[in-house]
Design a protein around this motif. Sequence first.
Motif, PDB file in Angstrom:
ATOM      1  N   TRP A 198       0.828  -1.169  -0.149  1.00 31.56           N
ATOM      2  CA  TRP A 198       0.243  -0.060  -0.044  1.00 31.56           C
ATOM      3  C   TRP A 198       0.912   1.178   0.010  1.00 31.56           C
ATOM      4  CZ3 TRP A 198      -4.434   0.669  -1.680  1.00 31.56           C
ATOM      5  CH2 TRP A 198      -5.497  -0.365  -1.798  1.00 31.56           C
ATOM      6  N   THR A 199       1.942   1.211   0.559  1.00 32.91           N
ATOM      7  CA  THR A 199       2.976   2.341   0.602  1.00 32.91           C
ATOM      8  C   THR A 199       3.168   2.445  -1.073  1.00 32.91           C
ATOM      9  OG1 THR A 199       3.862   1.723   2.561  1.00 32.91           O
ATOM     10  CG2 THR A 199       5.047   3.211   1.081  1.00 32.91           C
ATOM     11  N   LYS A 200       3.628   1.422  -1.724  1.00 36.23           N
ATOM     12  CA  LYS A 200       3.975   1.633  -3.102  1.00 36.23           C
ATOM     13  C   LYS A 200       2.795   2.296  -3.922  1.00 36.23           C
ATOM     14  CE  LYS A 200       7.873  -0.617  -2.457  1.00 36.23           C
ATOM     15  NZ  LYS A 200       9.122   0.177  -2.322  1.00 36.23           N
ATOM     16  N   VAL A 201       1.601   1.817  -3.514  1.00 31.87           N
ATOM     17  CA  VAL A 201       0.283   2.351  -4.071  1.00 31.87           C
ATOM     18  C   VAL A 201       0.157   3.820  -4.194  1.00 31.87           C
ATOM     19  CG1 VAL A 201      -2.284   2.194  -4.111  1.00 31.87           C
ATOM     20  CG2 VAL A 201      -1.049   0.272  -4.175  1.00 31.87           C
ATOM     21  N   MET A 202       0.388   4.263  -2.718  1.00 29.97           N
ATOM     22  CA  MET A 202       0.271   5.693  -2.283  1.00 29.97           C
ATOM     23  C   MET A 202       1.278   6.526  -3.183  1.00 29.97           C
ATOM     24  SD  MET A 202      -1.252   5.554   1.441  1.00 29.97           S
ATOM     25  CE  MET A 202       0.185   4.715   2.218  1.00 29.97           C
ATOM     26  N   ARG A 203       2.494   6.028  -3.133  1.00 31.43           N
ATOM     27  CA  ARG A 203       3.460   6.614  -3.814  1.00 31.43           C
ATOM     28  C   ARG A 203       3.261   6.771  -5.234  1.00 31.43           C
ATOM     29  NH1 ARG A 203       8.295   2.690  -5.322  1.00 31.43           N
ATOM     30  NH2 ARG A 203       6.474   2.210  -6.609  1.00 31.43           N
TER      31      ARG A 203
END
Length: 271
Positions: free
Chosen positions: A26-31
């Motif tokens: 989810w960090t990669k998604v938000m990034r």
Amino acid sequence: DYWLPVDQYIGGIEHAILHLLYSRFWTKVMRDFGLAKFDEPFANLLTQGMVLNEIYYRRPDGGRTTYYNPAEIEAKDGGAVLRSDGKPVESGDMGSMSKSKNNGVDPQELIDHYGADIARFFMMFTSPPEDTLVWSDAGVEGASRFLRRLWTYAVRFSEGGGAAVAPELKKATRLEIHSVLKQANYDIERHQFNTVAPAAMKILNALDRLHGVDDEVAREGFSILVRLLAPIAPHVTHHLWRELKLGEDILSAPCPGHDPSALMVDEVELV
């Protein structure tokens, strides 16, 4: 962006997919959507080891396996029996402590018998945090003996007195204390908390050689020892800090740092 990335993530290896991988996903998604400016949610990872204990059970023919807590078991005739009925149980050897296997240890029993500080000391120092730990009541007894010895020294220290100590012995004692402290601080930075136990014992041994005299070297050394132990044994160290007038509140005291000048030696034996 305010809260993350987290400085230190601590989690068991069995949670690596649902906890660690999911949060990274989810960090990669938000990034990618421009909602966050960082790439990873955690700066450092520490995967702690599992705590093992004996597994005891009965598996009746065609029935469901029933697990029994080690506290309910006693050794008899080379085997194990259930205390409540005296009949034998099977042992599944060592396994990770879990509710399903009913092989956990209730910390409250340790706390009631030994006190919270001894329970914390034992669990912190029995093995490196990333290694597997085999539960042993004998280790709790060892932790108890050390903290009792610390308290005994504190009583002797508070009473003062004692013969004068030679300057050479005081210098050698201060050298040993600061050498041990330097290594202990290095180990703490690497999360090797278990090595602080022998470090604390070495410092106490060095202080013992001063025969309990209350002078500047002993007071400095005991202040270092108490602060080194404070995160692991907060209750006893908080009390000793105030009773021996080392300061008002140990929580506001700085972490001990070694004195480079104490590590200077006049002679080196070279083989």
